[in-house]
Motif scaffolding. Structure first.
Motif, PDB file in Angstrom:
ATOM      1  N   CYS A 300       0.848  -1.205   0.000  1.00  0.00           N
ATOM      2  CA  CYS A 300       0.000   0.000   0.000  1.00  0.00           C
ATOM      3  C   CYS A 300       0.882   1.254   0.000  1.00  0.00           C
ATOM      4  CB  CYS A 300      -0.826   0.079   1.280  1.00  0.00           C
ATOM      5  SG  CYS A 300      -1.929  -1.285   1.528  1.00  0.00           S
ATOM      6  N   SER A 328      -5.030  -3.580  -1.155  1.00  0.00           N
ATOM      7  CA  SER A 328      -6.480  -3.458  -0.964  1.00  0.00           C
ATOM      8  C   SER A 328      -7.255  -3.987  -2.170  1.00  0.00           C
ATOM      9  CB  SER A 328      -6.851  -1.995  -0.703  1.00  0.00           C
ATOM     10  OG  SER A 328      -6.309  -1.182  -1.716  1.00  0.00           O
ATOM     11  N   ASP A 354      -4.650  -4.257   5.112  1.00  0.00           N
ATOM     12  CA  ASP A 354      -4.900  -4.725   3.743  1.00  0.00           C
ATOM     13  C   ASP A 354      -3.746  -5.598   3.243  1.00  0.00           C
ATOM     14  OD1 ASP A 354      -7.430  -3.666   3.102  1.00  0.00           O
ATOM     15  OD2 ASP A 354      -6.572  -1.682   2.817  1.00  0.00           O
ATOM     16  N   GLU A 609      -9.333  -1.447   7.699  1.00  0.00           N
ATOM     17  CA  GLU A 609      -9.495  -1.549   6.250  1.00  0.00           C
ATOM     18  C   GLU A 609      -9.898  -0.214   5.644  1.00  0.00           C
ATOM     19  OE1 GLU A 609     -12.022  -4.739   5.097  1.00  0.00           O
ATOM     20  OE2 GLU A 609     -11.715  -4.379   2.958  1.00  0.00           O
TER      21      GLU A 609
END
Ligand code: F6R
Length: 609
Positions: A300, A328, A354, A609
């Motif tokens: 991420c 994600s 994630d 999340e």
């Protein structure tokens, strides 16, 4: 996301908790609170706003007495930042208090269950449900009540729990959310990360998912979710307290930018011996490496941007297809994974939810997981088949800097290691990259000397409303990181584009005075980069160019401002180019009066999340 700390010992708890929270504040900073047991009663103090507000309210802890307590610094998920939604959350009798990092996914059903039994709720938080549920099950044994609750709650959580009727202990619980235990002589700690307790002890236990720990002055006992005792080993943290302090810098971010040469030394030097990459305790066999058919890089934010650079470099070195996917997205894709698929997971914190979920999904499909992680003992590190640590030391500023550069260096080392096994990189090139990696730390020092120039450039552009980054190939990947750094800490709207895409729409946004940062370090495509500079200039843009020293003279003909990096292998240019972009973001944010280490709405370590 949220920091929790707990202390049980023989000293006053509140000042120790406040100090721990100050070190965890980077994880969330919209409210804070403490709950301390004074032997009979639970004293709770909480306040919306920065930790300073709470500290003033309780006279830096002097106003609350007791030697057992828990504390929390919040990044709001359920319920707006407010005094009442701040943690600790307390049961209705006022006897049980809970601090929580994570999310209780089934809190609404549990709340309904409790309300149907006459329990009133004061806050909008999911955490209050945990406190009330513990009280619901409490029959004189906190550990039993907590175990019952754990079988009913779903989600990700680390919890610190105290009960006024059992005033000599703290309970810690962990599932999918970071929590470590600190072991001391006459005291014990729980904390979201080591920085909160390193001042007191270096001896830590890493909790595993589903474990419950009982902390007293005399030690820590860990149990599994069925209350069977678990033997834990004690690990020793090997970095110094100054690593987590500002050391004379105005901000952690600037300190961490300046630490990059040393961080690179630590990440690179021990892994190169006699002109060859050596990865000790590496878990992938030569046979496995030879059978890799596909690589996914999953991460991420900035770690994903490292993956973008990694894709170009690994494909060039290995001739194996590499896909970079946002964690994600990966977790909800239907990725084509076989036993010959290697998934490289990149994460500074090792706790990003994630990324963790993507790792588990890939593992479930039969992939082998190699992670590149900074935080030793973190969940991602522990669940991977093999780990390469970045050894960058603690990173406190929310915006990552030294983690990015060390992740990149480790990924390049990995590429070289594989290339040697596969025979895909000519020896001469292999040696050039090795030598360039060895030079990287001192070249990074040289790049950081351009601080004054960057500060000047920042003064020219800090009041722009919108800034574009353009580049091709590796320069595009680098532009993405430059743009993220700028927008997250300065709040200036910024976007990065692959230069070739400009004519497909974006160029309509260029008008008189728009600032375009042209990243042009990839010399093979320098002429193309120049054409794009000319195009945006002719539509009124101001251009700030980042290029290599030997191309500076050409670029100067068109750019309004110029930043250079020294010559290195083309694959390593993002490693040097990132530093001026970090400094540019830093000085622009400074000139705009932003809260650099704690940008609005953000927190380090995204465990929801
Ligand atoms: C940006 C930044 C974030 C992180 C992202 C992933 O400066 O720090 O974009 O890179 O949240 O975090 P880790 O690497 O801890 O998984």
């Amino acid at each position: 996301m949220c920091g929790i700390v707990g202390f049980v010992g023989r000293e006053e708890a509140a000042p120790i908790l406040l100090d721990g929270l100050a070190r965890l504040e980077y994880r969330g900073y919209d409210s804070a609170g403490v709950a301390v047991l004074d032997g009979q009663k639970l004293r709770v103090a909480k306040a919306k706003g920065r930790l300073r507000v709470l500290a003033d309210m309780i006279q830096n802890g002097r106003a609350i007495h007791g030697t057992v307590g828990i504390g929390h610094t919040r990044w709001a998920t359920h319920g707006a930042p407010s005094d009442v939604n701040a943690h600790p959350q307390v049961s209705r009798s006022g006897k049980i208090a809970v601090v929580h990092n994570g999310i209780i996914e089934n809190y609404a059903q549990l709340k309904e269950f409790l309300m149907a039994r006459g329990v009133d709720f004061a806050s909008e938080t999911d955490t209050e449900v945990v406190a009330q549920l513990i009280e619901h099950f409490y029959q004189g044994n906190l550990l039993d009540a907590v175990a019952k609750v754990l079988h009913r709650i779903e989600g990700a959580y680390s919890l610190g729990i105290v009960c006024a009727d059992e005033p000599d202990q703290l309970i810690a619980v962990r599932k999918d959310s970071p929590l470590i235990l600190g072991v001391g002589d006459g005291f014990s700690f729980l904390a979201s990360d080591v920085t909160a307790i390193i001042k007191h002890t270096r001896d830590v236990m890493y909790m595993d998912d589903g474990e419950i720990a009982v902390l007293t002055c005399d030690g820590i006992q860990v149990y599994d979710s069925f209350l069977q005792p678990v033997e834990k080993t004690i690990a020793r943290v090997d970095w110094e307290i100054d690593a987590a302090e500002k050391g004379g810098y105005e901000h952690f971010m600037l300190k961490e930018i300046m630490e990059q040469p040393d961080a690179l030394r630590k990440a690179i030097f021990p892994r190169i011996r006699d002109g060859e990459v050596v990865l000790e305790d590496f878990g992938l066999t030569d046979e496995y490496i030879r059978q890799i058919e596909k690589i996914f890089i999953v991460a991420c934010g900035s770690s994903y941007h490292v993956g973008m650079v990694g894709k170009y470099n690994l494909e060039q070195m290995l001739r194996i297809p590499v896909d970079v996917v946002l964690a994600s997205e990966f977790r909800y894709m239907d990725p084509i994974v076989t036993e010959h698929t290697l998934v490289i997971v990149i994460s500074q914190s090792g706790e990003t939810l994630d990324t963790m979920a993507a790792l588990r999904a890939a593992k479930g499909l039969g992939a082998t997981i190699l992670s590149i992680v900074n935080v030793v003992g973190s969940s991602i590190a522990r669940e991977s088949d093999t780990v390469l640590y970045t050894w960058a030391g603690p990173e406190i500023a929310v915006a990552t800097t030294k983690a990015y550069s060390t992740q990149l260096a480790v990924l390049d080392l990995l590429g070289l290691y594989f290339a040697r096994k596969l025979g895909t990189l000519p020896e001469e090139r292999y040696q050039t990259v090795i030598q360039s990696l060895l030079l990287l730390p001192s070249q990074m020092e040289q790049v950081l000397e351009c601080q004054a120039n960057i500060q000047y450039l920042a003064s020219q552009y800090f009041n722009h409303d919108s800034i574009f980054f353009i580049g091709r190939n590796l320069d595009y990947a680098l532009g993405l990181e430059g743009s993220l750094k700028l927008k997250e800490i300065s709040y200036i709207h910024s976007e990065a584009y692959a230069s070739g895409e400009l004519k497909h729409g974006t160029i309509s946004l260029i008008e008189d005075g728009t600032l375009v940062v042209a990243v042009a370090t990839y010399n093979r495509l320098f002429d193309k980069a120049m054409s794009n500079v000319v195009e945006v200039k002719s539509r009124g843009a101001d251009v700030l160019a980042l290029t290599t020293e030997d191309k500076a003279a050409d670029m100067e003909k068109y750019a309004n401002g110029i930043i250079t990096i020294p010559e290195t292998d083309e694959m390593l240019r993002p490693s040097l180019g990132v530093a001026p972009l970090q400094l540019l973001a830093y000085y622009i944010a400074l000139m705009r009066g932003c809260d650099i280490d704690k940008p609005r709405n953000l927190a380090k370590s995204v465990t929801v999340e």
